[in-house]
Design a protein around this motif. Structure first.
Motif, PDB file in Angstrom:
ATOM      1  N   TRP A  64      43.406  45.325  44.751  1.00 33.56           N
ATOM      2  CA  TRP A  64      43.764  45.861  43.446  1.00 33.56           C
ATOM      3  C   TRP A  64      45.251  46.189  43.418  1.00 33.56           C
TER       4      TRP A  64
ATOM      5  N   THR B 146      42.531  44.226  38.841  1.00 29.70           N
ATOM      6  CA  THR B 146      41.564  43.877  39.877  1.00 29.70           C
ATOM      7  C   THR B 146      41.395  42.365  39.919  1.00 29.70           C
ATOM      8  N   GLU B 147      40.559  41.907  40.874  1.00 28.95           N
ATOM      9  CA  GLU B 147      40.315  40.479  41.023  1.00 28.95           C
ATOM     10  C   GLU B 147      39.396  39.986  39.909  1.00 28.95           C
TER      11      GLU B 147
ATOM     12  N   LEU C  78      45.513  49.440  36.043  1.00 31.75           N
ATOM     13  CA  LEU C  78      44.828  48.955  37.238  1.00 31.75           C
ATOM     14  C   LEU C  78      44.444  47.498  37.024  1.00 31.75           C
TER      15      LEU C  78
ATOM     16  N   GLN D 299      40.940  47.697  48.629  1.00 30.69           N
ATOM     17  CA  GLN D 299      40.498  46.663  47.703  1.00 30.69           C
ATOM     18  C   GLN D 299      41.694  45.808  47.263  1.00 30.69           C
TER      19      GLN D 299
ATOM     20  N   THR E 133      42.016  45.879  34.222  1.00 31.33           N
ATOM     21  CA  THR E 133      40.664  46.455  34.213  1.00 31.33           C
ATOM     22  C   THR E 133      40.622  47.862  33.635  1.00 31.33           C
TER      23      THR E 133
ATOM     24  N   PRO F 289      44.665  40.577  42.922  1.00 35.04           N
ATOM     25  CA  PRO F 289      44.634  41.143  41.567  1.00 35.04           C
ATOM     26  C   PRO F 289      45.130  40.135  40.546  1.00 35.04           C
TER      27      PRO F 289
ATOM     28  N   HIS G 128      49.528  44.094  51.869  1.00 37.06           N
ATOM     29  CA  HIS G 128      48.218  44.706  51.746  1.00 37.06           C
ATOM     30  C   HIS G 128      47.726  45.087  53.134  1.00 37.06           C
TER      31      HIS G 128
ATOM     32  N   HIS H 116      46.237  48.780  46.381  1.00 36.66           N
ATOM     33  CA  HIS H 116      45.132  49.612  46.852  1.00 36.66           C
ATOM     34  C   HIS H 116      44.968  49.414  48.361  1.00 36.66           C
TER      35      HIS H 116
END
Length: 593
Positions: A575, A591-592, A589, A573, A254, A250, A516, A570
């Motif tokens: 995230w 994200t990548e 949130l 994902q 987003t 991440p 993760h 997450h």
């Protein structure tokens, strides 16, 4: 005719022996006569001769002459004195030999000295020839026994572990120190005067002062070699642009989840990865859809919820949260199915009310009660501070502030069992082991691995100089991350050793850490409201872990990082979810790229 070694010595000088390889002679004497080559003796015959004769060790072979030399007693004594470093006035005076020893060795002898050297044997033969020509050379003047070298034995006095260095060399002089400098150099510099001759050069006025300071540096200043690491941050952080396959983690904002009226105090992601649950100080628990970002359902409570987590089973939509000493379970299976199929943006509201008054502990400990068809509650004899689920989704561990306040609940049978662990420390966090029937208890000063089958403590890790704030276990169950309030993060391999394999230091304390479930990275949250992402690589079981930083998510201009206090990854994902803080009623949130 007697054999004279001087007249019959080989006078070929530095002519190689290979030139006489095909000849019957080996050289010429002083009289110009050929020196015949003697017959070579076999190695076996040499060995038999050495065994038959007791003085065979006195024999030397002159390769130039091709004949043997027999050493006398005086010659052997002189050679031994040379080897031991003894200087004497008379060879026959043995009484003064001990007083004339001077150490000439320098440190330990190298290994090559233990092998026979042909150059040393040639040097000994040349010394013998010189002694025979002029015996008076062996008479060396006697040195006073009280005189010793100033730095004699300094090698033994220096500690080799300190890594002493040699004295620094002085800077060599240049044109500026010359009394007769070149004309082209004098044209550029005004301070230098050309003396012309050395007679006109005066004495250096600071000569004695510089020499005295040099002596002080030699015997007073400790010269110790110190290795200092000079590492730049850019060299540590991996250059992701140069890689063909970029790691996923991440890095950018987003989505925002807006709906709470007050600050969010807890968030949790469903194991399926499609829902996000958040609880705030407005006494509500909201369920969000990650695909659309809208709120699907809302649960109202009488007081704000302390913590909230989903059941780890993907097929079940069971959520748990606690208020004071009461733990609630709400099944949202039917409710969320209808919400997924409904196209209208309407929020369903459900009220959860407990008849008992909050803040007062029940007399009957661990009493289960059905609140409705989808809601269930269980009361504890102590105030709850956290909840941890087992990966199968049937067992739940609820714990209070003290290590004696730990209870394991089984939802299918509605039973509860209190665990007994010796000690009187406060609990920071408790998690289940993902593969074995263990629980990991992190208290103020130590971490405990407790076996649920035998009801016994298996291992104990002590932290005396700091306080544990958080911990997390790898999905495979072999590695543990432990964060402390002094800014230390420890990586443990519990299958191999009880000591930390790696330790990372930070400028402020560690709040939370989480592995993760799929990707090889973990998130780290610090007291300065920053989140750092680290990747790790483990080649095999016996090799150490390699940890590298990937991203530091902190921006002083944005209130996202200045006030957030909850960080969750997450499950499927790469995230990251962040929420909470002083005035933030929103969840974020990341994200990548």
């Amino acid at each position: 005719m007697e054999f004279d070694p001087i007249l019959n010595s080989n006078t070929t000088g530095g002519v190689p022996d290979e030139w006489y390889r095909d000849e019957s002679h080996v050289g010429y004497s002083l009289l110009g006569r050929k020196l015949d080559r003697q017959n070579r003796v076999d190695s076996l015959d040499k060995l038999l001769q050495k065994l038959d004769r007791s003085d065979s060790w006195r024999q030397l072979v002159d390769k130039k002459l091709g004949a043997g030399i027999h050493l006398s007693s005086n010659e052997i004594k002189f050679i031994r004195n040379l080897c031991t470093g003894v200087l004497m006035n008379d060879i026959a005076m043995d009484a003064h030999m001990e007083s004339s020893k001077i150490e000439i060795t320098q440190g330990n002898e190298p290994k090559r000295r233990f092998l026979a050297s042909k150059w040393e044997s040639k040097h000994v033969i040349n010394i013998l020839r010189t002694i025979r020509k002029n015996p008076e050379i062996s008479r060396i003047p006697k040195i006073a026994p009280n005189l010793r070298l100033l730095w004699n034995g300094i090698e033994q006095s220096v500690n080799p572990d300190r890594g002493a260095l040699r004295a620094p060399r002085t800077k060599l002089g240049g044109h500026e120190d010359s009394y007769n400098a070149p004309l082209e150099y004098l044209g550029n510099t005004i301070d230098i005067s050309n003396m012309g001759t050395l007679r006109r050069v005066p004495m250096y006025k600071h000569f004695l002062k510089d020499q005295f300071g040099r002596c002080l540096d030699l015997y007073l200043c400790p010269r110790v070699q110190r290795t200092k690491m000079d590492i730049k941050v850019s060299d540590i952080i991996q250059d992701l642009k140069a890689l063909d396959v970029k790691p996923l983690f991440p890095s950018q904002l987003t989505m925002k989840f807006v709906g709470h009226e007050k600050a969010i105090n807890a968030i949790s992601v469903h194991p399926s990865g499609s829902l996000l649950a958040s609880s705030a100080c407005d006494s509500t628990v909201r369920i969000w859809s990650l695909s659309t970002g809208r709120c699907l359902h809302m649960i109202k409570t009488v007081t704000p919820v302390s913590s909230m987590t989903w059941c780890p089973q993907k097929e079940r939509y069971l959520i748990s949260f606690h208020v004071f000493n009461i733990l609630y379970f709400v099944d949202l299976m039917d409710t969320l199915k209808s919400r997924f199929n409904d196209s209208l943006i309407e929020i369903g509201t459900e009220k959860v009310v407990e008849n008992t008054s909050f803040g007062h502990l029940n007399r009957i400990p661990y009493s289960w009660m059905n609140l409705s068809k989808t809601a269930l509650s269980v009361s504890s004899p102590f105030h709850l501070s956290g909840v941890s689920w087992h990966h199968k989704g049937d067992f739940l561990c609820a714990y209070g502030s003290n290590i004696n306040e730990i209870c394991v609940h089984q939802i299918s049978k509605r039973t509860s069992q209190k665990l007994t662990i010796e000690g009187n420390n406060n609990i920071s966090k408790i998690i289940f082991h993902p593969c074995k029937p263990y629980i990991l208890v992190a208290s103020m000063k130590f971490m405990v691995i407790y076996d649920l089958k035998i009801q016994q403590v298996l291992r104990k890790f002590a932290f005396e100089s700091t306080r544990i704030t958080t911990l997390d276990v790898h999905p495979q169950g072999d590695y543990i991350l432990v964060g402390c309030d002094n800014g230390k993060l420890y990586w443990y391999n519990i299958e191999q050793s009880s000591k930390a394999e790696r330790a990372l230091s930070f400028s402020c304390g560690v709040i939370s850490v989480e592995f993760h479930m799929i990707y090889p990275f973990f998130s780290l949250e610090l007291n300065d409201s920053s989140v750092q992402i680290f990747s790790f690589f483990i080649a095999d079981v016996l090799s150490n872990v390699a940890i590298r930083p990937l991203k530091i998510m902190k921006d002083s201009r944005s209130k996202v990082f200045s006030a957030c206090s909850n960080c969750v990854l997450h499950p499927a994902q790469p995230w990251l979810f962040r929420a909470g803080g002083k005035y933030d009623a929103e969840a974020f949130l990341f994200t990548e790229d």
